[in-house]
Design an enzyme around this catalytic site. Structure first.
Site, short mmCIF file in Angstrom:
data_model
loop_
_atom_site.label_atom_id
_atom_site.label_comp_id
_atom_site.label_asym_id
_atom_site.label_seq_id
_atom_site.Cartn_x
_atom_site.Cartn_y
_atom_site.Cartn_z
N LYS A 1 -26.89 29.54 9.24
CA LYS A 1 -28.13 29.04 9.85
C LYS A 1 -28.16 27.50 9.72
O LYS A 1 -27.09 26.87 9.75
CB LYS A 1 -29.35 29.70 9.25
N GLY B 1 -26.82 36.57 6.22
CA GLY B 1 -27.52 35.30 6.32
C GLY B 1 -27.61 34.62 4.96
O GLY B 1 -26.69 33.95 4.50
N GLY B 2 -28.74 34.82 4.27
CA GLY B 2 -29.00 34.14 3.01
C GLY B 2 -27.86 34.21 2.00
O GLY B 2 -27.50 33.19 1.38
N ASN C 1 -23.53 33.84 8.50
CA ASN C 1 -24.34 32.95 9.35
C ASN C 1 -25.09 31.97 8.45
O ASN C 1 -26.07 32.35 7.80
CB ASN C 1 -25.32 33.81 10.17
N GLU D 1 -29.25 44.16 13.79
CA GLU D 1 -30.02 43.42 12.79
C GLU D 1 -31.51 43.73 12.97
O GLU D 1 -32.18 43.05 13.78
CB GLU D 1 -29.81 41.92 12.96
N GLU E 1 -33.67 35.03 15.59
CA GLU E 1 -34.34 33.73 15.48
C GLU E 1 -34.26 32.96 16.80
O GLU E 1 -35.17 32.20 17.13
CB GLU E 1 -33.74 32.93 14.31
N HIS F 1 -29.28 36.07 18.40
CA HIS F 1 -29.86 36.27 17.06
C HIS F 1 -31.38 36.34 17.20
O HIS F 1 -31.97 35.65 18.04
CB HIS F 1 -29.45 35.12 16.14
N GLY G 1 -33.86 38.41 6.12
CA GLY G 1 -34.47 37.46 5.18
C GLY G 1 -35.64 38.02 4.38
O GLY G 1 -36.33 37.27 3.71
N SER H 1 -30.63 41.34 5.03
CA SER H 1 -30.72 41.41 3.58
C SER H 1 -29.51 42.09 2.93
O SER H 1 -29.65 42.81 1.94
CB SER H 1 -32.04 42.07 3.15
C1 PEP Z 1 -29.30 36.98 9.62
O1 PEP Z 1 -30.05 36.02 9.77
O2 PEP Z 1 -28.48 37.27 10.50
C2 PEP Z 1 -29.41 37.76 8.41
C3 PEP Z 1 -28.86 38.93 8.38
O3 PEP Z 1 -30.10 37.17 7.36
P1 PEP Z 1 -30.26 37.76 5.87
O4 PEP Z 1 -28.92 38.26 5.43
O5 PEP Z 1 -30.73 36.61 5.07
O6 PEP Z 1 -31.26 38.88 5.95
#
Ligand code: PEP
Length: 260
Positions: A13, A239-240, A11, A173, A105, A103, A179, A218
Site C-alpha cells: 500500500k 496487506g499489513g 501489497n 478479499e 481501496e 483492490h 485490515g 488479515s
Molecule cells: C489488502 O489490503 O489487500 C489486505 C489483504 O490487507 P490486510 O492483510 O492488512 O487485511
C-alpha cells in the site's frame, strides 16, 4: 493437490519509502535465503508504491533475487494526457510481472467501478502483465446477498472481455476482513474460491484449473496454514503483515506450519 504454484503476494500500500523499500527487500531476501526457502514451491511477490518500483527492480536484478515484483494499480490507458496515471507499458519496462487491479481501496476510495476494473484488466493483459483481480463483498453485501454473490458478479464483470486462457490471478478479499484483524475462516475462503473457480470454468475448464485464486484479509503467520490447506486457495494477498519482514517471511514459509 493441484499443480498450481502457490503465490504469496505482499501489497505494501502507501508504506515504505525509498530507503525502507531497499532495506526491506534485502532483509526479506536474506531471511528467506537463511531459511533455504525454495521459490519453486512458493512464489513470492512484493508490490511497492510506484516510486519504489525502479529501486526494487534494480536490487532484484543486481542480486539475482528470485523475488517477483509488481504494481498496486495501473492506468486503463496506454499513454497520453492522463495526469498522475501510470501506464502498463511503464510497468512492463520495469520488469513488473504482476499488477493488482480492483483492490477494494481503489473501488471505495477512488470510485473504481466494475467497468473501470475491466478496462484495467484489459490494459494489464495488453502489456503482458499478469493482473491480480481483486473481488470481495462488504459486510452489508454478506448480510444481504450471502458470501459468493458479489465476488462472483465482480469477477464476471472484470473478465467479460477477457479471452479464456489469459494469464491472471484472482484474489478473494472480503472487504470486512481487510485490515480489520478479523479474517474469514478457511471454510468461508474455500467456499467463495470454489465459486470463483466455477466462474472461470463456465468459460474454460483448463483455464479454471490453471488459474490461481488467492485469499486476502488479515492474513498473518498464525492463520496462513489454515487457508493453504483448502483445495481452491492457492496463496494469499497480504496487506499489513507484508511490511513486517519476519512476519511476511513466516507467511511465505507456511509449509512449515502445514507440514508439507
Ligand atoms: C489488502 O489490503 O489487500 C489486505 C489483504 O490487507 P490486510 O492483510 O492488512 O487485511
Amino acid at each position: 493437490m493441484s499443480d498450481r504454484l502457490p503465490l504469496i503476494a505482499g501489497n505494501w500500500k502507501m508504506n515504505l519509502d525509498h530507503l525502507q523499500s531497499i532495506a526491506f527487500v534485502q532483509k526479506l531476501a536474506w531471511t528467506l535465503k537463511d531459511a533455504r526457502h525454495d521459490f519453486s514451491t512458493v512464489e513470492v511477490a512484493v508490490f511497492p508504491p510506484f516510486t519504489d518500483l525502479r529501486s526494487v527492480q534494480t536490487l532484484i536484478a543486481a542480486d539475482k533475487l528470485e523475488l517477483r515484483h509488481g504494481a498496486q494499480d495501473l492506468s486503463a490507458h496506454d499513454s497520453g494526457a492522463y495526469t498522475g496515471e501510470v501506464s502498463g507499458a511503464f510497468l512492463a519496462a520495469l520488469d513488473c510481472r504482476y499488477v493488482i487491479v480492483g483492490h477494494s481501496e481503489r473501488r471505495t476510495l477512488h470510485g473504481e467501478t466494475d467497468e473501470v476494473v475491466a478496462s484495467k484488466v484489459a490494459a494489464a493483459l495488453r502489456f503482458g502483465l499478469v493482473p491480480i483481480v481483486c473481488v470481495g463483498e462488504t459486510a452489508d453485501d454478506l448480510e444481504t446477498h450471502g458470501p459468493s454473490a458479489v465476488p462472483v458478479a465482480q469477477l464476471r464483470a472484470a473478465l467479460e472481455d477477457v479471452a479464456p486462457g489469459s494469464a491472471l490471478v484472482v484474489a478473494y478479499e472480503p472487504v470486512w476482513a481487510i485490515g480489520s484483524g478479523q479474517a474469514a475462516t478457511p471454510d468461508q475462503a474455500q467456499q467463495v474460491a470454489a465459486a470463483l473457480r466455477a466462474v472461470l470454468a463456465e468459460r474454460d475448464g483448463a483455464w479454471a484449473a490453471a488459474t490461481r485464486i488467492l485469499y486476502g484479509g488479515s492474513v498473518k503467520a498464525a492463520n496462513i496454514a489454515g487457508f493453504m490447506r483448502e483445495p481452491d486457495v492457492d496463496g494469499a494477498l497480504v496487506g499489513g503483515a507484508s511490511i513486517v519482514v519476519d512476519e511476511f517471511a513466516s507467511i511465505v514459509r507456511y509449509q512449515k506450519h502445514v507440514g508439507v
